[in-house]
Design an enzyme around this catalytic site. Structure first.
Site, short mmCIF file in Angstrom:
data_model
loop_
_atom_site.label_atom_id
_atom_site.label_comp_id
_atom_site.label_asym_id
_atom_site.label_seq_id
_atom_site.Cartn_x
_atom_site.Cartn_y
_atom_site.Cartn_z
N ASN A 3 51.43 77.57 -29.79
CA ASN A 3 50.50 77.62 -28.67
C ASN A 3 51.03 78.61 -27.65
O ASN A 3 51.88 78.28 -26.83
CB ASN A 3 50.36 76.21 -28.08
CG ASN A 3 49.58 76.17 -26.77
OD1 ASN A 3 49.13 77.21 -26.27
ND2 ASN A 3 49.43 74.99 -26.22
N LYS B 71 54.40 77.00 -26.57
CA LYS B 71 54.72 75.62 -26.93
C LYS B 71 54.60 75.56 -28.44
O LYS B 71 53.76 76.25 -29.02
CB LYS B 71 53.73 74.66 -26.27
CG LYS B 71 53.89 74.73 -24.76
CD LYS B 71 52.96 73.84 -24.04
CE LYS B 71 53.14 74.09 -22.57
NZ LYS B 71 51.97 74.71 -21.95
N ARG C 146 47.07 78.89 -31.81
CA ARG C 146 46.06 78.84 -30.76
C ARG C 146 45.61 80.27 -30.51
O ARG C 146 46.44 81.14 -30.25
CB ARG C 146 46.68 78.27 -29.49
CG ARG C 146 45.73 78.37 -28.31
CD ARG C 146 46.44 78.08 -27.01
NE ARG C 146 45.49 78.14 -25.91
CZ ARG C 146 45.83 78.44 -24.67
NH1 ARG C 146 47.08 78.71 -24.37
NH2 ARG C 146 44.93 78.48 -23.72
N GLY D 62 47.26 74.69 -15.60
CA GLY D 62 48.52 75.24 -16.10
C GLY D 62 48.77 76.53 -15.35
O GLY D 62 48.51 76.61 -14.14
N ASN D 63 49.23 77.54 -16.06
CA ASN D 63 49.29 78.86 -15.43
C ASN D 63 47.84 79.35 -15.32
O ASN D 63 47.41 79.82 -14.28
CB ASN D 63 50.16 79.78 -16.29
CG ASN D 63 50.46 81.06 -15.59
OD1 ASN D 63 50.72 81.06 -14.38
ND2 ASN D 63 50.41 82.16 -16.30
N GLY D 64 47.08 79.18 -16.41
CA GLY D 64 45.63 79.34 -16.34
C GLY D 64 45.03 77.98 -15.99
O GLY D 64 45.57 76.95 -16.38
N ASP E 15 54.62 80.38 -10.11
CA ASP E 15 55.00 79.07 -10.65
C ASP E 15 54.86 78.03 -9.54
O ASP E 15 55.44 78.17 -8.47
CB ASP E 15 56.44 79.14 -11.18
CG ASP E 15 56.79 77.92 -11.98
OD1 ASP E 15 56.67 76.79 -11.46
OD2 ASP E 15 57.20 78.08 -13.15
N ARG F 76 56.09 75.22 -9.12
CA ARG F 76 57.33 74.58 -8.64
C ARG F 76 57.93 75.38 -7.50
O ARG F 76 58.41 74.82 -6.51
CB ARG F 76 58.34 74.45 -9.80
CG ARG F 76 57.93 73.40 -10.81
CD ARG F 76 58.63 73.54 -12.12
NE ARG F 76 58.14 74.68 -12.89
CZ ARG F 76 58.28 74.84 -14.20
NH1 ARG F 76 58.95 73.95 -14.88
NH2 ARG F 76 57.79 75.88 -14.83
N VAL G 161 50.68 71.79 -14.22
CA VAL G 161 50.53 71.39 -12.81
C VAL G 161 49.84 70.02 -12.73
O VAL G 161 50.30 69.12 -12.01
CB VAL G 161 49.71 72.45 -12.02
CG1 VAL G 161 49.51 72.01 -10.58
CG2 VAL G 161 50.39 73.82 -12.08
N1 LIG Z 1 57.38 69.55 -12.41
C1 LIG Z 1 56.42 70.42 -12.08
N2 LIG Z 1 55.88 70.42 -10.84
C2 LIG Z 1 54.92 71.29 -10.49
N3 LIG Z 1 54.43 72.23 -11.32
C3 LIG Z 1 54.92 72.27 -12.56
C4 LIG Z 1 55.94 71.39 -13.01
N4 LIG Z 1 56.23 71.67 -14.31
C5 LIG Z 1 55.42 72.71 -14.64
N5 LIG Z 1 54.63 73.07 -13.60
C6 LIG Z 1 53.63 74.14 -13.52
O1 LIG Z 1 52.99 74.27 -14.76
C7 LIG Z 1 52.74 75.67 -15.01
C8 LIG Z 1 52.73 75.89 -16.49
O2 LIG Z 1 51.79 75.06 -17.05
P1 LIG Z 1 51.46 75.16 -18.58
O3 LIG Z 1 50.37 74.22 -18.89
O4 LIG Z 1 52.71 75.01 -19.34
O5 LIG Z 1 50.95 76.68 -18.58
P2 LIG Z 1 50.52 77.74 -19.66
O6 LIG Z 1 50.19 76.96 -20.91
O7 LIG Z 1 49.32 78.34 -19.03
O8 LIG Z 1 51.64 78.69 -19.84
C9 LIG Z 1 53.90 76.39 -14.36
O9 LIG Z 1 53.49 77.64 -13.93
C10 LIG Z 1 54.24 75.49 -13.21
O10 LIG Z 1 53.54 76.03 -12.10
C1 LIG Z 2 43.05 80.50 -21.40
C2 LIG Z 2 44.24 80.32 -20.53
O1 LIG Z 2 44.17 80.60 -19.36
O2 LIG Z 2 45.35 79.84 -21.11
P1 LIG Z 2 46.77 79.50 -20.43
O3 LIG Z 2 46.49 78.52 -19.35
O4 LIG Z 2 47.59 78.88 -21.52
O5 LIG Z 2 47.33 80.75 -19.86
MG LIG Z 3 48.43 76.33 -21.69
#
Ligand SMILES: Nc1ncnc2c1ncn2[C@@H]1O[C@H](COP(=O)(O)OP(=O)(O)O)[C@@H](O)[C@H]1O
Ligand SMILES: CC(=O)OP(=O)(O)O
Ligand SMILES: [Mg+2]
Length: 401
Positions: free
Chosen positions: A7, A14, A94, A211-213, A283, A285, A332
């Site tokens: 993923n 992941k 993914r 998440g980041n997205g 991020d 955090r 998040v």
């Molecule tokens: N303990 C935490 N507290 C606050 N935010 C967090 C924590 N752990 C992760 N994050 C947030 O989650 C985001 C990543 O989310 P994730 O779903 O793994 O993203 P992606 O799949 O888009 O890469 C990080 O950018 C961070 O901002």
């Molecule tokens: C589609 C998308 O934004 O994915 P991610 O949050 O994993 O970056």
């Molecule tokens: Mg994601």
């Protein structure tokens, strides 16, 4: 059947090795903060002698490097779970954008790869990383079947009133310009879990993937009826580096008044905006620390981030004509109690009553964080896109065999 699921998100990879159909996790982990300071590789193996965890921080400049590191851990003589890459039978990828062509899980062929490549411009932070993941995995796991599971698939149930845009018809008819929606595997997984929790199928649920997205979906009776992302994964909510919804005039201003090229505009809106543009950090955090220290830019950014989520909760409650539950998920959503608090504040008119103690309780796993008398349940449900992808791979290959 051993399915290795990859993923690739915009900031992380992941992964899980899952034996199907029993859905037993053989190992799992993630590569976090790719391309940022403090990248980390985490690995957890469920061996006969017990659970072994490994974690190390080192620079991971890109997704290819991250994936090679993970593959080496799988076959590591000390902590590995397989002796030989051929023990991986299927690699489930993914893939973020499936366009008009792919609404179902696909066995990856050269033709499928070419289409994924054609969609690079619509998902520039994702499809290139997904494609790279496929190419790297084809080399490492050369005996395995490669399968693509698309983020766009779950949103195919949206009605035209939600996915069409008010531009001349020919742009949709000839070029497929419409809203597709993303994070579908996650919205599907958590909305099904929420329905199970509510004990009913006829449910009105808003899923909030942060998440980041970031994106939200309105899910009625198990089907997506609207979502915040559109043609590409840039619009809707404010994200780590992406702008979310923006007045189109901004684009014309950047081009006509400030002399930006369209590529430069794309870079600004996709990679330099969102929380990064507002605070200097993508991020949550890092931003949370600054919010707690009282930094004004971090406070405003948090307020804006949650304000937009609140606006979509209101509009989705309207199109659902009611609401049974809202679900927070992803990095998040699962971990950041401050975000959840700011989102749910003053939402009692909609029946959302957050229990502040439960919200701040350190916990993992699925949990309810609304008060006992809240008409709308507020749920935190850890997403598991990897398990959902493994299920999709199994059902595709099982039906082929
Ligand atoms: N303990 C935490 N507290 C606050 N935010 C967090 C924590 N752990 C992760 N994050 C947030 O989650 C985001 C990543 O989310 P994730 O779903 O793994 O993203 P992606 O799949 O888009 O890469 C990080 O950018 C961070 O901002
Ligand atoms: C589609 C998308 O934004 O994915 P991610 O949050 O994993 O970056
Ligand atoms: Mg994601």
């Amino acid at each position: 059947m051993n399915v290795f699921v990859i993923n690739s998100g915009s900031s992380s990879i992941k992964y899980q090795l899952i034996s199907m159909p029993d859905a037993k996790v053989i190992c799992s982990g993630m590569v976090d903060r790719i391309g940022l300071e403090g990248s980390k590789v985490k690995y957890k193996a469920f061996l006969e002698r017990g659970v072994v965890k490994k974690s190390n921080s080192r620079p991971i400049p890109g997704h290819a490097e991250g994936l090679k590191t993970v593959a080496a851990l799988l076959t590591d003589p000390e902590v590995g779970v397989i002796n030989d890459p051929n023990q991986v039978h299927v690699v489930g990828h993914r893939v973020v954008h499936g366009g008009e062509d792919f609404s179902q899980t696909q066995l990856i062929t050269e033709e499928v790869k070419a289409k994924i490549k054609e969609l690079f411009p619509l998902a520039p932070l994702h499809n290139p990383a997904n494609y790279l993941g496929i190419e790297v995995a084809e080399k490492i796991f050369s005996a395995a079947k490669q399968v693509a599971v698309f983020d766009t698939a779950f949103h195919q149930s949206m009605p035209p009133v939600a996915f069409r845009m008010a531009i001349p018809n020919e742009y949709y008819e000839k070029h497929g310009i419409r809203a597709y929606g993303f994070h579908g595997t996650s919205h599907k997984y958590v909305s099904e879990k929420a329905s199970e929790y509510l004990g009913r199928k006829d449910t009105k649920i808003i899923t909030i993937h942060l998440g980041n997205g970031c994106s939200m979906a309105a899910v009625k009776d198990g089907l997506c009826i609207d979502t915040t992302m559109g043609l590409g994964p840039m619009n809707g909510l404010i994200m780590g580096t992406r702008v979310g919804d923006v007045d189109q005039s901004v684009i014309f201003y950047l081009v006509n008044q400030l002399g930006y090229s369209l590529d430069e505009v794309n870079t600004v809106l996709n990679k330099k905006s969102g929380m990064l543009g507002l605070t200097g950090f993508s991020d949550m955090r890092d931003i949370g620390e600054r919010y707690n220290a009282g930094e004004k830019t971090a406070i405003l950014a948090y307020q804006m981030y949650t304000y937009h989520i609140r606006k979509f909760i209101g509009s989705y409650a309207a199109i659902l004509n009611g609401l049974d539950a809202i679900v927070f998920t992803a990095g998040v959503g699962e971990n950041d109690a401050l975000t959840r608090r700011l989102v749910c504040e003053d939402m009692d008119f909609l029946g959302i009553l957050l229990d502040s103690e439960k919200n701040y309780l350190e916990a993992s796993g699925m949990r309810e964080i609304s008060t006992g008398n809240s008409p709308v349940k507020v749920l935190v449900i850890p997403t598991n896109e990897e398990l959902e992808i493994a299920r999709q791979c199994f059902s595709l290959l099982d039906s082929v065999d």
